[in-house]
Design a protein around this motif. Structure first.
Motif, PDB file in Angstrom:
ATOM      1  N   LYS A  49       0.841  -1.209   0.000  1.00 16.15           N
ATOM      2  CA  LYS A  49       0.000   0.000   0.000  1.00 16.15           C
ATOM      3  C   LYS A  49       0.870   1.250   0.000  1.00 16.15           C
ATOM      4  O   LYS A  49       0.592   2.219  -0.715  1.00 16.15           O
ATOM      5  CB  LYS A  49      -0.936  -0.006   1.230  1.00 16.15           C
ATOM      6  CG  LYS A  49      -2.044  -1.039   1.122  1.00 16.15           C
ATOM      7  CD  LYS A  49      -2.889  -1.154   2.391  1.00 16.15           C
ATOM      8  CE  LYS A  49      -3.946  -2.240   2.222  1.00 16.15           C
ATOM      9  NZ  LYS A  49      -4.835  -2.389   3.363  1.00 16.15           N
ATOM     10  N   LEU A  91      -6.038   4.288   8.038  1.00 16.81           N
ATOM     11  CA  LEU A  91      -6.225   2.884   7.688  1.00 16.81           C
ATOM     12  C   LEU A  91      -5.840   2.027   8.889  1.00 16.81           C
ATOM     13  O   LEU A  91      -4.715   2.133   9.385  1.00 16.81           O
ATOM     14  CB  LEU A  91      -5.319   2.538   6.500  1.00 16.81           C
ATOM     15  CG  LEU A  91      -5.197   1.049   6.204  1.00 16.81           C
ATOM     16  CD1 LEU A  91      -6.450   0.531   5.541  1.00 16.81           C
ATOM     17  CD2 LEU A  91      -3.992   0.774   5.335  1.00 16.81           C
ATOM     18  N   ILE A  92      -6.762   1.217   9.347  1.00 14.01           N
ATOM     19  CA  ILE A  92      -6.467   0.275  10.440  1.00 14.01           C
ATOM     20  C   ILE A  92      -6.261  -1.084   9.782  1.00 14.01           C
ATOM     21  O   ILE A  92      -7.229  -1.754   9.376  1.00 14.01           O
ATOM     22  CB  ILE A  92      -7.654   0.201  11.445  1.00 14.01           C
ATOM     23  CG1 ILE A  92      -8.099   1.604  11.915  1.00 14.01           C
ATOM     24  CG2 ILE A  92      -7.316  -0.730  12.616  1.00 14.01           C
ATOM     25  CD1 ILE A  92      -7.095   2.365  12.736  1.00 14.01           C
ATOM     26  N   ALA A  94      -5.922  -4.795   9.398  1.00 14.56           N
ATOM     27  CA  ALA A  94      -6.313  -5.965  10.196  1.00 14.56           C
ATOM     28  C   ALA A  94      -5.457  -7.169   9.787  1.00 14.56           C
ATOM     29  O   ALA A  94      -5.094  -7.286   8.615  1.00 14.56           O
ATOM     30  CB  ALA A  94      -7.791  -6.267   9.948  1.00 14.56           C
ATOM     31  N   ASP A 116     -11.218   3.238   4.652  1.00 14.84           N
ATOM     32  CA  ASP A 116     -11.477   1.824   4.420  1.00 14.84           C
ATOM     33  C   ASP A 116     -12.965   1.496   4.591  1.00 14.84           C
ATOM     34  O   ASP A 116     -13.372   0.351   4.383  1.00 14.84           O
ATOM     35  CB  ASP A 116     -10.655   0.994   5.424  1.00 14.84           C
ATOM     36  CG  ASP A 116      -9.815  -0.072   4.745  1.00 14.84           C
ATOM     37  OD1 ASP A 116      -9.838  -0.156   3.504  1.00 14.84           O
ATOM     38  OD2 ASP A 116      -9.146  -0.832   5.464  1.00 14.84           O
ATOM     39  N   ALA A 238       1.307 -17.531  -3.637  1.00 19.76           N
ATOM     40  CA  ALA A 238      -0.033 -17.011  -3.345  1.00 19.76           C
ATOM     41  C   ALA A 238      -1.075 -17.808  -4.121  1.00 19.76           C
ATOM     42  O   ALA A 238      -0.892 -18.097  -5.307  1.00 19.76           O
ATOM     43  CB  ALA A 238      -0.098 -15.538  -3.735  1.00 19.76           C
ATOM     44  N   PRO A 257      -2.436 -14.732  -7.775  1.00 20.29           N
ATOM     45  CA  PRO A 257      -2.490 -13.269  -7.628  1.00 20.29           C
ATOM     46  C   PRO A 257      -2.984 -12.584  -8.907  1.00 20.29           C
ATOM     47  O   PRO A 257      -3.159 -13.239  -9.924  1.00 20.29           O
ATOM     48  CB  PRO A 257      -1.025 -12.915  -7.354  1.00 20.29           C
ATOM     49  CG  PRO A 257      -0.230 -13.993  -8.022  1.00 20.29           C
ATOM     50  CD  PRO A 257      -1.061 -15.250  -7.938  1.00 20.29           C
ATOM     51  N   GLY A 258      -3.205 -11.276  -8.788  1.00 17.96           N
ATOM     52  CA  GLY A 258      -3.532 -10.478  -9.976  1.00 17.96           C
ATOM     53  C   GLY A 258      -5.024 -10.237 -10.185  1.00 17.96           C
ATOM     54  O   GLY A 258      -5.423  -9.773 -11.248  1.00 17.96           O
ATOM     55  N   ILE A 265      -6.063  -2.364  -3.241  1.00 17.43           N
ATOM     56  CA  ILE A 265      -5.105  -1.278  -2.984  1.00 17.43           C
ATOM     57  C   ILE A 265      -5.473  -0.029  -3.796  1.00 17.43           C
ATOM     58  O   ILE A 265      -5.468   1.087  -3.280  1.00 17.43           O
ATOM     59  CB  ILE A 265      -3.672  -1.768  -3.279  1.00 17.43           C
ATOM     60  CG1 ILE A 265      -3.329  -2.858  -2.253  1.00 17.43           C
ATOM     61  CG2 ILE A 265      -2.675  -0.609  -3.228  1.00 17.43           C
ATOM     62  CD1 ILE A 265      -1.957  -3.443  -2.360  1.00 17.43           C
TER      63      ILE A 265
END
Ligand SMILES: Nc1nc2c(c(=O)[nH]1)N[C@@H](CN(C=O)c1ccc(C(=O)N[C@@H](CCC(=O)O)C(=O)O)cc1)CN2
Length: 284
Positions: A49, A91-92, A94, A116, A238, A257-258, A265
């Motif tokens: 991010k 942004l928290i 998690a 968020d 991933a 991914p992808g 993000i």
């Protein structure tokens, strides 16, 4: 063979548009990122991010949370960020450390800085299908943006959301409902038999449970749209929650991914810019 819903490409376009907008914007947004540095996933995603933010012209401020932090320690951190006019988005990330109640911390973020969309005010707006511009959880909003990009309209479709978290399942179901789909949420207490029956009738399946190969090809209707929100590591690689053979049944499928990850993000960055512009307007 399923066609690919290419989140990586769509997210790149979104980020390029944001970078252009930010070149001439009257505000340089700052995003505060509160995270647990002891969590491997959080370190990875926060790094992604931060790099993406820097590339489009958004500043980030790191706030690493101590391993023994409590919910009230976080309350003090968030209260300070809420009051800081130089911070536009909070942004928290998690999960937070074990003694912290993530949902309580999400709820402490000022609604205008809740980029968020996880606080009760913004989630309430979403569930009420309130008109207007307010932040929505980045992963589900990313899924809707991807569907829209490929002209897949949920209206009148049967949608099944597998997972009921505050980050994904609940807002995902609300967005699909607001887009006029007929929505069912399945979760850990849904029997395998019921889940299979629901999936076999579904036109759109969105799954985010964190279990590799959780959804098998024989549970999917031919021609369905399948969105894989899962993010698992198997042998250091991933992968999502959907078995590869689903590609032979579905009409559309997101890769992992992808797929949804890059969209998450890009949407967070978009929401940060929108929050900064709104706050600037409010000051004028
Ligand atoms: N406050 C939040 N916490 C968490 C969220 C969230 O949206 N808000 N989501 C997840 C993790 N997450 C973002 O934070 C996230 C996960 C994965 C990706 C991503 O782009 N993944 C890549 C693959 C990465 C790899 O190779 O390992 C991909 O899918 O292409 C982005 C964001 C939990 N917490």
């Amino acid at each position: 063979m399923a066609k690919t819903l290419d989140g990586k490409a769509v997210a790149k376009e979104l980020r390029e548009d944001l970078a252009k907008t930010l070149q001439t914007a009257s505000v340089k947004p700052t995003l505060a990122v509160v995270f647990d540095p002891a969590d491997d996933g959080s370190r990875l995603y926060v790094g992604m991010k931060q790099r993406a933010a820097a590339k489009v012209g958004i500043q980030t401020r790191d706030i690493a949370v101590a391993e023994d932090a409590s919910t009230s320690d976080l309350a003090a951190v968030v209260a300070e960020l809420n009051e800081d006019p130089a911070v536009h988005g909070i942004l928290i990330q998690a999960p937070l450390p074990k003694n912290v109640d993530d949902a309580q911390v999400f709820a402490m973020v000022a609604p205008e800085k809740d980029v968020d969309g996880l606080g009760v005010t913004n989630q309430g707006r979403l569930f009420a299908n309130e008109a207007g511009n307010y932040p929505v959880a980045a992963t589900p909003k990313g899924v809707m943006t991807l569907l829209n990009h490929y002209n897949i309209d949920p209206r009148g479709k049967r949608a099944v959301v597998v997972g009921r978290s505050q980050l994904f399942g609940r807002p995902m179901a609300a967005l699909l409902l607001n887009a006029d789909a007929t929505v069912t949420i399945a979760h850990r207490y849904t029997s395998k038999e019921s889940l299979t029956a629901l999936l076999l009738a579904a036109d759109i399946v969105v799954v985010g449970v964190g279990i590799p190969n959780f959804i098998q090809a024989d549970q999917i209707k031919a021609g369905a749209v399948v969105i894989d929100v899962g993010m698992n590591l198997v042998d250091g690689k991933a992968c999502g929650d959907v078995a590869p053979a689903v590609a032979e049944k579905a009409a559309w499928l997101t890769p992992v991914p992808g797929g949804v990850g890059p969209m998450t993000i890009a949407i967070l960055l978009e929401s940060t810019l929108e929050a900064a512009l709104e706050q600037e307007k409010a000051v004028e």
